[in-house]
Design an enzyme around this catalytic site. Structure first.
Site, mmCIF file in Angstrom:
data_model
loop_
_atom_site.group_PDB
_atom_site.id
_atom_site.type_symbol
_atom_site.label_atom_id
_atom_site.label_comp_id
_atom_site.label_asym_id
_atom_site.label_seq_id
_atom_site.Cartn_x
_atom_site.Cartn_y
_atom_site.Cartn_z
ATOM 1 C CB SER A 50 50.122 -35.401 -58.775
ATOM 2 O OG SER A 50 49.431 -36.085 -57.733
ATOM 3 C CB ILE A 52 47.710 -29.721 -52.955
ATOM 4 C CG1 ILE A 52 46.286 -29.365 -53.399
ATOM 5 C CG2 ILE A 52 48.165 -28.789 -51.842
ATOM 6 C CD1 ILE A 52 45.226 -29.670 -52.362
ATOM 7 C CB SER A 176 39.293 -32.281 -45.819
ATOM 8 O OG SER A 176 38.042 -32.153 -46.464
ATOM 9 C CE1 TYR A 202 40.948 -37.769 -47.412
ATOM 10 C CE2 TYR A 202 39.219 -36.113 -47.293
ATOM 11 C CZ TYR A 202 40.521 -36.467 -47.601
ATOM 12 O OH TYR A 202 41.393 -35.526 -48.088
ATOM 13 C CE LYS A 206 42.509 -35.587 -45.052
ATOM 14 N NZ LYS A 206 43.948 -35.309 -45.228
ATOM 15 C CB THR A 235 44.084 -32.789 -57.108
ATOM 16 O OG1 THR A 235 43.194 -33.465 -56.195
ATOM 17 C CG2 THR A 235 44.335 -31.374 -56.610
#
Length: 325
Positions: A50, A52, A176, A202, A206, A235
């Site tokens: 799904s 990207i 990100s 997160y 990254k 998304t």
């Protein structure tokens, strides 16, 4: 300082990471950069069922490339494959089932893939997660770190020998812009001491991906490494992990096709390899991995300590419960 970073990042995001930011940047894109055939080249894309990853797989398949989609959900992956084959007419699309949060299984998958395939031109580390509560995987590792950092480390490191003997090898990791608010913290990789904040965990993961990419670019000069920011994307993953942000920003978010543009460009364009290996890209341009005056640079000794820690964890996981490889 963290408040300064967050404010500066949000201002930058509203200007650059939104749909309008892409539309402005895309005015300078050269269409000929993607006027290429991918026949004879093979790609592995994690998280390609799904968003990207799927948009990237679709474009590569339409260009004739062989695509290995790596997903944790077999049914969703098979549906994505059917859609990609139907739209592209390219049957060279293969499904591999793997949960990147299960670290030992990543080793097993990568080792098996090397034995079964003689070539891999491009590895795209796209899969990621943001688990909002601290969870531990079957190997005793915090799940966000296991997926976003150690899973990427193990998969990439294990496939490097296969990539090195392939033509024009590339490794691209989807990071990100959130990593700009974090400095590498090699002393608490699994958030065992600090208060658990999923968004900051997160962002730290990254940042770790950026540091890994820079390190690998120097260590493996035969391979072109890059890391990229897709912008703020509309998304399913964003809607699920960050529902408040999604509701607030959904009218400004980029489509999966817009967010995958730079990823596709890095994977396919001949222009890409004219840039030095190890750079961070946004909208087809290399950009800084640090905000102005944000003090997020890491000394070399901290980077080396971080990479040593990843290697130690990876080896311990590989041999846990017996070496099945």
């Amino acid at each position: 300082m963290s408040l300064y970073r967050n404010i500066l990042w949000f201002i930058k995001g509203m200007r650059e990471y939104t749909r309008s930011g892409f539309e402005n940047a895309s005015k300078s894109f050269a269409a000929k950069d993607l006027d290429v055939s991918m026949v004879g080249r093979s790609f592995m894309i994690t998280g390609a069922n799904s968003g990207i990853g799927k948009a990237t797989a679709m474009t590569i398949a339409k260009k004739g490339g062989t695509v290995h989609i790596v997903c944790r959900n077999k049914e969703k992956a098979e549906r994505a494959r059917e859609e990609i084959v139907s739209a592209s007419g390219n049957t060279m699309v293969f499904v591999h089932v793997l949960d990147l949060s299960e670290s030992r299984k990543v080793w097993e998958f990568a080792e098996a893939f090397k034995k079964e395939h003689t070539s891999l031109n491009v590895l795209i580390n796209n899969a990621g997660c943001m688990v909002n509560q601290r969870e531990i995987n079957s190997d005793g590792l915090e799940k966000n770190f296991a997926t976003n950092t150690l899973g990427v480390y193990i998969l990439t490191k294990c496939l490097i020998p296969l990539l090195e003997k392939s033509r024009d090898p590339r490794v691209i990791t989807v990071s990100s812009g959130g990593m700009l608010v974090q400095k590498l913290n090699p002393d608490d990789l699994q958030t065992e001491r600090a208060q658990f904040d999923a968004t900051m965990v997160y962002a730290q993961n990254k940042r770790q991906q950026v540091v890994m990419t820079e390190f690998w670019a120097k260590a493996y000069p035969k391979i072109h490494f890059s890391v990229m920011h897709p912008g703020w994307a509309d998304t399913p993953a964003v809607a699920s992990a960050m529902p408040q942000f999604y509701q607030l920003m959904r009218d400004r978010l980029r489509s999966a096709e817009q967010s995958s543009d730079t990823l596709i460009w890095l994977a396919m364009s001949r222009v890409t390899i004219t840039f030095p290996s190890g750079l961070f890209f946004q909208d087809r341009q290399p950009v800084s991995v640090h905000l102005p005056l944000a003090w997020t640079h890491s000394p070399r000794k901290e980077v080396k300590a971080f990479m040593r820690c990843l290697e130690t964890l990876a080896i311990s996981v590989k041999h846990s419960e017996g070496d099945n490889i």
